[in-house]
Design a protein around this motif. Structure first.
Motif, PDB file in Angstrom:
ATOM      1  N   GLY A  47       0.600  -1.212  -0.007  1.00  0.00           N
ATOM      2  CA  GLY A  47      -0.021   0.010  -0.051  1.00  0.00           C
ATOM      3  C   GLY A  47       1.000   1.050  -0.055  1.00  0.00           C
ATOM      4  N   ILE A  48       0.650   2.024  -1.130  1.00  0.00           N
ATOM      5  CA  ILE A  48       1.404   3.205  -0.904  1.00  0.00           C
ATOM      6  C   ILE A  48       0.599   4.499  -1.211  1.00  0.00           C
ATOM      7  CG2 ILE A  48       3.134   2.179  -2.142  1.00  0.00           C
ATOM      8  CD1 ILE A  48       2.412   3.128  -5.102  1.00  0.00           C
ATOM      9  N   ARG A  49       1.064   5.730  -1.134  1.00  0.00           N
ATOM     10  CA  ARG A  49       0.464   7.132  -1.630  1.00  0.00           C
ATOM     11  C   ARG A  49       1.198   7.421  -2.722  1.00  0.00           C
ATOM     12  NH1 ARG A  49      -0.988  10.279   3.789  1.00  0.00           N
ATOM     13  NH2 ARG A  49      -2.108  11.605   2.493  1.00  0.00           N
ATOM     14  N   SER A  50       1.546   8.892  -2.839  1.00  0.00           N
ATOM     15  CA  SER A  50       1.774   9.292  -4.010  1.00  0.00           C
ATOM     16  C   SER A  50       3.419   9.266  -4.033  1.00  0.00           C
ATOM     17  CB  SER A  50       1.492  10.831  -4.380  1.00  0.00           C
ATOM     18  OG  SER A  50       1.620  11.647  -3.207  1.00  0.00           O
ATOM     19  N   ASN A  51       4.208   9.425  -3.067  1.00  0.00           N
ATOM     20  CA  ASN A  51       5.584   9.395  -3.449  1.00  0.00           C
ATOM     21  C   ASN A  51       6.522   8.124  -3.824  1.00  0.00           C
ATOM     22  OD1 ASN A  51       6.310  12.120  -3.132  1.00  0.00           O
ATOM     23  ND2 ASN A  51       6.535  11.835  -0.929  1.00  0.00           N
ATOM     24  N   THR A  52       5.742   7.147  -3.436  1.00  0.00           N
ATOM     25  CA  THR A  52       6.260   5.656  -3.790  1.00  0.00           C
ATOM     26  C   THR A  52       6.271   5.513  -5.132  1.00  0.00           C
ATOM     27  OG1 THR A  52       6.229   4.906  -1.552  1.00  0.00           O
ATOM     28  CG2 THR A  52       6.574   3.284  -3.118  1.00  0.00           C
ATOM     29  N   LYS A  53       7.272   5.126  -6.021  1.00  0.00           N
ATOM     30  CA  LYS A  53       7.367   4.560  -7.218  1.00  0.00           C
ATOM     31  C   LYS A  53       7.382   3.239  -7.472  1.00  0.00           C
ATOM     32  CE  LYS A  53       7.368   9.157  -7.756  1.00  0.00           C
ATOM     33  NZ  LYS A  53       6.005   9.893  -8.087  1.00  0.00           N
ATOM     34  N   ILE A  54       6.445   2.732  -7.915  1.00  0.00           N
ATOM     35  CA  ILE A  54       6.336   1.275  -8.227  1.00  0.00           C
ATOM     36  C   ILE A  54       7.134   1.208  -9.664  1.00  0.00           C
ATOM     37  CG2 ILE A  54       5.221  -1.027  -8.348  1.00  0.00           C
ATOM     38  CD1 ILE A  54       5.380   0.033  -5.461  1.00  0.00           C
ATOM     39  N   THR A  55       8.077   0.974 -10.279  1.00  0.00           N
ATOM     40  CA  THR A  55       8.724   0.793 -11.563  1.00  0.00           C
ATOM     41  C   THR A  55       8.508  -0.556 -12.131  1.00  0.00           C
ATOM     42  OG1 THR A  55      11.015   0.810 -10.690  1.00  0.00           O
ATOM     43  CG2 THR A  55      10.073   2.812 -10.933  1.00  0.00           C
ATOM     44  N   ALA A  56       9.059  -0.471 -13.452  1.00  0.00           N
ATOM     45  CA  ALA A  56       8.989  -2.037 -14.014  1.00  0.00           C
ATOM     46  C   ALA A  56      10.176  -3.021 -12.918  1.00  0.00           C
ATOM     47  CB  ALA A  56       9.166  -2.273 -15.521  1.00  0.00           C
ATOM     48  N   ALA A  57      11.166  -2.272 -12.910  1.00  0.00           N
ATOM     49  CA  ALA A  57      12.591  -2.976 -12.198  1.00  0.00           C
ATOM     50  C   ALA A  57      11.940  -3.505 -10.957  1.00  0.00           C
ATOM     51  CB  ALA A  57      13.488  -1.944 -11.924  1.00  0.00           C
ATOM     52  N   VAL A  58      11.045  -2.565 -10.211  1.00  0.00           N
ATOM     53  CA  VAL A  58      10.491  -2.926  -8.947  1.00  0.00           C
ATOM     54  C   VAL A  58       9.731  -4.267  -8.991  1.00  0.00           C
ATOM     55  CG1 VAL A  58       9.004  -2.211  -6.760  1.00  0.00           C
ATOM     56  CG2 VAL A  58      10.659  -0.692  -7.657  1.00  0.00           C
ATOM     57  N   LEU A  59       8.738  -4.260  -9.946  1.00  0.00           N
ATOM     58  CA  LEU A  59       7.759  -5.511 -10.155  1.00  0.00           C
ATOM     59  C   LEU A  59       8.531  -6.516 -10.525  1.00  0.00           C
ATOM     60  CD1 LEU A  59       5.282  -3.056 -12.241  1.00  0.00           C
ATOM     61  CD2 LEU A  59       4.652  -4.505  -9.975  1.00  0.00           C
ATOM     62  N   ASP A  60       9.557  -6.451 -11.357  1.00  0.00           N
ATOM     63  CA  ASP A  60      10.188  -7.579 -11.662  1.00  0.00           C
ATOM     64  C   ASP A  60      11.085  -8.377 -10.741  1.00  0.00           C
ATOM     65  OD1 ASP A  60       9.547  -7.366 -14.168  1.00  0.00           O
ATOM     66  OD2 ASP A  60      11.355  -6.207 -15.050  1.00  0.00           O
ATOM     67  N   ALA A  61      11.604  -7.370  -9.676  1.00  0.00           N
ATOM     68  CA  ALA A  61      12.144  -7.971  -8.570  1.00  0.00           C
ATOM     69  C   ALA A  61      11.502  -8.194  -7.194  1.00  0.00           C
ATOM     70  CB  ALA A  61      13.328  -6.807  -8.033  1.00  0.00           C
ATOM     71  N   ALA A  62      10.257  -8.194  -7.492  1.00  0.00           N
ATOM     72  CA  ALA A  62       9.059  -8.695  -6.543  1.00  0.00           C
ATOM     73  C   ALA A  62       8.273  -9.820  -6.806  1.00  0.00           C
ATOM     74  CB  ALA A  62       8.275  -7.420  -6.039  1.00  0.00           C
ATOM     75  N   PRO A  63       8.441 -11.012  -7.097  1.00  0.00           N
ATOM     76  CA  PRO A  63       8.171 -12.113  -7.303  1.00  0.00           C
ATOM     77  C   PRO A  63       6.811 -12.627  -6.828  1.00  0.00           C
ATOM     78  CG  PRO A  63      10.155 -13.096  -6.466  1.00  0.00           C
ATOM     79  CD  PRO A  63      10.062 -11.298  -6.446  1.00  0.00           C
TER      80      PRO A  63
END
Length: 402
Positions: A47-63
């Motif tokens: 759960g995030i608000r506006s400051n946390t960026k969920i990038t493609a790199a983050v998604l790929d590293a969070a299986p």
């Protein structure tokens, strides 16, 4: 299952997850990409608000990640396309803080018209400056609203209620509320408005929407308000038009670069200017709005993770399945091509599994089907379904798992 909540998400969200048996970790601030990747190991829901960026790199590293909750209106901080490719559902709160933003903007309109920011500062400095110079009533003046969505339309209604005339511009076809007038172009709106208030979304095409050219088009003595997205406005250009006297004031709640955590240093070219209100991205930060957002988003997330329901998902087809009818449920996100549903059903039939309920929806390039069966589906059959040519992601639930 594990949940990570960042950026001071309201405590009611934690209560919702805990009530449903989730293991919840709470952190006050946002996280930069390396720290976020580390923190998401083993996490099912973030759960995030506006400051946390969920990038493609983050998604790929969070299986293990299955769902993202944006406890705010916007979702431009998430790579939605890549989240969909990874089968990660994204949910937000598109309506919950509308009233809070509108009330802040209305208060700013009134405060700037009466030059309250500089008046109160002079009083604190011990200066008695009792003068009507530059102070005006808002009645009869024109409010120009750029972006006539949920917030823009409600602002339109309350502004008319205090006697303002309302004009609006939106690239989408929007129905005018009350006596509001639709402008044919942004330039036309700027030339007619005494107050201009931005309420646009964070799509890439809106970056740099408002700069020196647009400020120059505004009426002399007009007021500018931005409670939408920081990247929309050139704050340096705004500073120049305030200092020159072309604009009489401004209220800014969002900035191109914002501090990561409470108490961090805030830098902006707009600091120190007379009749300029600066607020730390608090448009939707009322107790009522944050509690409503916390309840709304956490409820959507738990429904998705526990039952497969995608109602009001930002990136997945909208499916609201009935309560599970059989012993087993599975949800398959797939590419939207002909034959996928037949492949699923044929695979189950070949395994001797009877379907007792099924819900399907498509959205753009993807489809999403929730299937209930009369008995448990074997690991071998699930593996076959995961290898259906167009499958993206498959989740399953059973009485045993619960």
């Amino acid at each position: 299952m594990k949940v990570l909540l960042l950026e001071n998400v309201h405590a009611v969200a934690r209560e919702t997850f805990t009530r449903h048996g989730f293991d919840v970790e709470v952190r006050a601030g946002s996280l930069a990409e390396p720290e976020l990747i580390e923190a998401l190991q083993g996490v099912d829901v973030v759960g995030i608000r506006s400051n946390t960026k969920i990038t493609a790199a983050v998604l790929d590293a969070a299986p293990d990640l299955r769902a993202i909750g944006c406890f705010c209106i916007g979702t431009n901080q998430v790579d939605l396309a890549h989240a969909t490719l990874r089968g990660v559902g994204v949910f937000n709160a598109p309506f919950s803080n509308t009233r809070s933003v509108v009330e802040l903007v209305l208060g700013e309109i009134l405060a700037l018209a009466r030059r309250l920011p500089e008046k109160t500062q002079r009083m604190h400095d011990g200066v008695w400056d009792k003068s009507a110079k530059g102070a005006y009533e808002t009645r009869g003046r024109t409010l120009g609203i750029v972006g006539y969505g949920n917030i823009g339309t409600q602002l339109s209604n309350v502004a008319e209620a205090i006697g303002m005339r309302v004009a609006f511009f939106d690239t989408a076809d929007r129905l005018a509320h009350g006596n509001a007038r639709r402008m044919g172009s942004l330039e036309e709106l700027l030339e007619e408005s005494d107050v201009v208030s931005l309420h646009v979304d964070g799509r890439p095409g809106n970056a740099g929407l408002f700069g020196a050219e647009q400020f120059a088009r505004m009426r002399p003595g007009a007021v500018f308000i931005n409670a939408s997205r920081g990247m929309v406005v050139d704050d340096l250009a705004l500073r120049e038009h305030i200092l020159s006297g072309h604009l009489s004031g401004a209220a800014i709640d969002v900035f191109p670069v914002e501090p990561k955590a409470q108490g961090d240093l805030f830098e902006s070219p707009l600091r120190g200017l007379d009749n300029v209100i600066l607020t730390p991205h608090v448009g939707g930060s009322t107790e009522e709005a944050q509690e409503e957002i916390g309840t709304f988003v956490s409820t959507k997330l738990t429904a998705y993770v526990l039952t497969g329901a995608t109602s009001l998902s930002v990136n997945l087809p909208d499916v609201a399945p009935a309560p599970r009818e059989g012993a087993f449920r599975m949800a398959l996100l797939h590419r939207n091509v002909p034959g996928v549903l037949a492949a699923i059903n044929n695979t189950l039939a070949a395994a001797g599994v009877n379907i007792v309920g099924q819900s399907l929806a498509t959205r753009g390039e993807h489809g999403y089907v929730v299937t209930d069966t009369d008995r448990l589906v074997s690991d071998e059959t699930l593996a076959s379904l995961r290898h259906v040519a167009e499958a993206v992601n498959l989740e399953a639930w059973s009485d045993d798992a619960e």
